[in-house]
Design a protein around this motif. Structure first.
Motif, short mmCIF file in Angstrom:
data_model
loop_
_atom_site.label_atom_id
_atom_site.label_comp_id
_atom_site.label_asym_id
_atom_site.label_seq_id
_atom_site.Cartn_x
_atom_site.Cartn_y
_atom_site.Cartn_z
N PRO A 290 45.69 -36.47 -70.52
CA PRO A 290 45.40 -36.93 -71.59
C PRO A 290 45.38 -35.66 -72.68
O PRO A 290 44.63 -34.48 -72.36
N GLY A 291 46.08 -35.82 -73.79
CA GLY A 291 45.97 -34.84 -74.79
C GLY A 291 46.78 -33.36 -74.40
O GLY A 291 46.73 -32.64 -75.09
N ALA A 292 47.49 -33.60 -73.19
CA ALA A 292 48.20 -32.47 -72.75
C ALA A 292 49.36 -32.06 -73.91
O ALA A 292 49.96 -33.01 -74.51
N ARG A 293 49.55 -30.71 -74.06
CA ARG A 293 50.82 -30.34 -74.94
C ARG A 293 52.11 -29.98 -73.72
O ARG A 293 51.86 -29.57 -72.96
N SER A 294 53.14 -30.55 -74.45
CA SER A 294 54.24 -30.48 -73.66
C SER A 294 55.34 -28.93 -73.99
O SER A 294 55.48 -28.80 -75.23
N ILE A 295 55.19 -27.86 -73.19
CA ILE A 295 56.00 -26.84 -73.34
C ILE A 295 56.19 -26.29 -71.96
O ILE A 295 55.70 -25.77 -71.03
N PRO A 296 57.67 -26.65 -71.71
CA PRO A 296 58.18 -26.47 -70.47
C PRO A 296 58.14 -24.97 -70.13
O PRO A 296 58.28 -23.96 -71.01
N VAL A 297 57.90 -24.34 -68.77
CA VAL A 297 57.81 -23.09 -68.70
C VAL A 297 58.94 -22.01 -69.08
O VAL A 297 58.39 -21.04 -69.65
N ASP A 298 60.22 -22.44 -69.31
CA ASP A 298 61.29 -21.67 -69.86
C ASP A 298 60.89 -21.55 -71.48
O ASP A 298 61.49 -20.69 -72.04
N VAL B 195 54.00 -27.92 -68.26
CA VAL B 195 54.79 -27.09 -68.24
C VAL B 195 56.17 -27.63 -67.51
O VAL B 195 57.07 -26.88 -66.95
N ARG B 196 56.00 -28.91 -67.08
CA ARG B 196 57.26 -29.39 -66.44
C ARG B 196 58.30 -29.49 -67.79
O ARG B 196 58.14 -29.62 -68.86
N PRO B 197 59.65 -30.18 -67.17
CA PRO B 197 60.72 -30.44 -68.36
C PRO B 197 60.28 -31.46 -69.21
O PRO B 197 59.38 -32.32 -68.68
N GLU B 198 60.59 -31.75 -70.37
CA GLU B 198 60.13 -32.50 -71.41
C GLU B 198 60.26 -34.22 -70.97
O GLU B 198 59.50 -34.80 -71.34
N GLU B 199 61.46 -34.33 -70.14
CA GLU B 199 61.58 -35.71 -69.83
C GLU B 199 60.36 -36.24 -68.93
O GLU B 199 59.88 -37.34 -68.95
N GLU B 200 59.91 -35.36 -68.12
CA GLU B 200 58.90 -35.77 -67.15
C GLU B 200 57.45 -35.80 -67.91
O GLU B 200 56.80 -36.67 -67.45
N TYR B 201 57.41 -35.13 -68.96
CA TYR B 201 56.04 -35.16 -69.82
C TYR B 201 56.26 -36.53 -70.45
O TYR B 201 55.24 -37.28 -70.59
N ARG B 202 57.47 -37.39 -70.97
CA ARG B 202 57.49 -38.15 -71.51
C ARG B 202 57.15 -39.43 -70.58
O ARG B 202 56.72 -40.45 -71.17
#
Length: 222
Positions: free
Chosen positions: A154-162, A142-149
């Motif tokens: 492993p296998g985590a989905r990127s969905i920022p909390v907002d 749930v971090r900002p997308e650039e941090e996810y990138r």
């Protein structure tokens, strides 16, 4: 080496070590290091995230760079900063851990501002690793997308909390959902778990953040 030379050697040596101490002797510089653990940032982003003027952010970053704790590069009009190495993250963790163990004020601040955290279910990294192997969990970054990138579990989905509320219908209801964010004092995962529970999902938060997971040697993806 004579006594005079020995004294001069010690004075010059500890003067250099003190540069590291000086770089760490600022709340904002510690916050900047904690931010850069998540990934590279340009000066404007550092200023925005830490709520200080851009000139102040540049000054703090110069102090950290002069102490060898961050490195910079220029791309177009922007100057980007990153940690100089994983050992810098280690130094920040040592400072944080020492404060947690030795300063009662740390506990008081946490209790004052995160007083309802105990009501949220939490899992440790070891338990989450077991759940991942059993395919029994959906992991949300749930971090900002650039941090996810820059790196994620492993296998985590990127969905920022907002963006989580709008994405709720895409999440399965038959699995446990574990949300993680930047670290033990980041509240993004707390907010995510509250929202998920309010909407009927089984949810918990990872006690540690992504940097702690990576530092412990657990697998990551980019």
């Amino acid at each position: 080496m004579g006594r005079t030379e020995h004294r001069e050697f010690k004075d010059k040596l500890y003067e250099q070590f003190a540069r590291v101490g000086k770089a760490l002797a600022s709340p904002k510089r510690l916050e900047i290091l904690d931010l850069l653990v998540q990934g590279e940032r340009h000066v404007e982003a550092v200023a925005r995230e830490t709520a200080i003027p851009m000139g102040s952010a540049s000054q703090h970053l110069r102090v950290l760079r002069d102490a060898g704790m961050v490195e910079s590069r220029r791309e177009g009009l922007y100057v980007y900063y990153r940690l100089a190495g994983e050992d810098v993250h280690g130094a920040w963790r040592v400072v944080r851990s020492l404060g947690e163990r030795r300063l009662a004020e740390v506990d008081r601040v946490v209790e004052a501002y995160l007083k309802d955290r105990d009501a949220l279910e939490a899992v440790c990294a070891e338990r989450l690793m077991e759940l991942l192997k059993e395919n029994e969990v959906v992991v949300l970054d749930v971090r900002p997308e650039e941090e996810y990138r820059a790196g994620h579990l492993p296998g985590a989905r990127s969905i920022p909390v907002d963006a989580l509320e709008a994405a709720l219908q895409t999440l399965p209801r038959d699995k446990e959902i574990v949300a993680y964010c930047r670290g033990p004092y980041c509240v993004f995962s707390d907010e995510a778990v509250r929202l998920l529970k309010e909407n009927g999902y089984r949810a918990s938060r990872l006690v540690e953040g992504y940097p702690e997971w990576r530092a412990a040697g657990f697998p990551t993806e980019e």
